[in-house]
Design a protein around this motif. Structure first.
Motif, short mmCIF file in Angstrom:
data_model
loop_
_atom_site.label_atom_id
_atom_site.label_comp_id
_atom_site.label_asym_id
_atom_site.label_seq_id
_atom_site.Cartn_x
_atom_site.Cartn_y
_atom_site.Cartn_z
N PHE A 198 -14.68 -14.72 -19.83
CA PHE A 198 -15.31 -15.72 -20.68
C PHE A 198 -16.62 -16.21 -20.08
CE2 PHE A 198 -10.87 -17.01 -22.36
CZ PHE A 198 -10.98 -16.09 -23.40
N GLU A 199 -16.60 -16.47 -18.76
CA GLU A 199 -17.82 -16.98 -18.12
C GLU A 199 -18.93 -15.96 -18.14
OE1 GLU A 199 -16.35 -18.28 -14.32
OE2 GLU A 199 -15.67 -20.23 -15.10
N ARG A 200 -18.58 -14.66 -17.97
CA ARG A 200 -19.62 -13.61 -18.03
C ARG A 200 -20.17 -13.47 -19.44
NH1 ARG A 200 -17.85 -8.60 -17.14
NH2 ARG A 200 -15.63 -9.06 -16.89
N ILE A 201 -19.29 -13.60 -20.43
CA ILE A 201 -19.71 -13.50 -21.83
C ILE A 201 -20.66 -14.63 -22.20
CG2 ILE A 201 -18.85 -13.87 -24.20
CD1 ILE A 201 -16.47 -12.12 -23.49
N LEU A 202 -20.37 -15.82 -21.66
CA LEU A 202 -21.15 -17.01 -22.02
C LEU A 202 -22.41 -17.22 -21.18
CD1 LEU A 202 -18.15 -19.43 -22.63
CD2 LEU A 202 -19.60 -18.36 -24.36
N GLN A 203 -22.66 -16.34 -20.24
CA GLN A 203 -23.87 -16.49 -19.40
C GLN A 203 -25.13 -16.34 -20.23
OE1 GLN A 203 -23.55 -13.65 -16.21
NE2 GLN A 203 -22.24 -14.96 -14.97
#
Length: 203
Positions: A198-203
């Protein structure tokens, strides 16, 4: 035309459950189900077109429950598309797993038939399609949430494993308390991976 004897319905259903539970779909037969119920094969065929039709009828309540719950689960996730809060997304995953675990124990015998005894039936093919549909839904959701292009091929592998968790719970005959404990352990590992994704997607 002779009237169907409805007093035999429950006997046939119970006999079918016992036969499929013991032998699975492929090795079970209408003749053996009829013998268990103390009726003729014709009495079974009066009620069901085929062995597959009979098997499908035994898991229909479980499938209806899954269908009823799927829409609000999907809405729960899509309500989070705007906020894109990672903790809320992880909480939604936990809620979804609890819902499906509750359904599993509410329809325990039907779930054994569905997950562990259905090979060779149209239900088995349906299970594969459900897994594929869930994967497509999840990938579509993640792509909508993503800020840029990201490789999501591995998501399908993750989604496929989730079905196997429930299958193992049933095959091992875990109580609900034991199943909840096991799923918490699984969640501990998966949440770290989902959080990173999720964090990589939202970067």
């Amino acid at each position: 035309m002779a009237l169907k004897d409805h007093s035999l319905d429950d006997k046939i259903i119970k006999a079918a459950f016992d036969e499929f539970m013991e032998f699975g779909f492929q090795k079970a037969s209408i003749r053996k189900i009829a013998d268990r119920a103390g009726v003729t094969p014709g009495a079974v065929y009066t009620r069901y077109d085929s062995k597959d039709d009979l098997f499908c009828s035994l898991v229909s309540n479980f499938l209806s429950a899954v269908k009823t719950q799927s829409e609000p689960i999907g809405k729960m996730y899509y309500d989070l598309l705007e906020s894109k809060n990672v903790d809320d997304l992880l909480d939604a995953i936990r809620k979804e797993e609890k819902i499906y675990l509750d359904i599993l124990f509410q329809y325990y015998d039907e779930c054994i038939l569905f997950f562990c005894r259905s090979e060779g039936s149209s239900i088995y093919a349906m299970m594969q399609k459900m897994m594929e549909h869930k994967t497509v839904e999840t990938v579509t959701f993640l792509k909508e949430m993503a800020q840029g292009d990201i490789d999501l091929d591995g998501v399908g592998m993750i989604m496929g494993e989730q079905f196997h968790y429930y299958q193992q719970i049933l095959e091992k005959g875990y109580s609900k308390e034991k199943a909840v404990s096991c799923m918490k352990t699984v969640e501990t590992f998966l949440e770290a991976g989902w959080r990173d994704l999720f964090e990589r997607i939202l970067q």
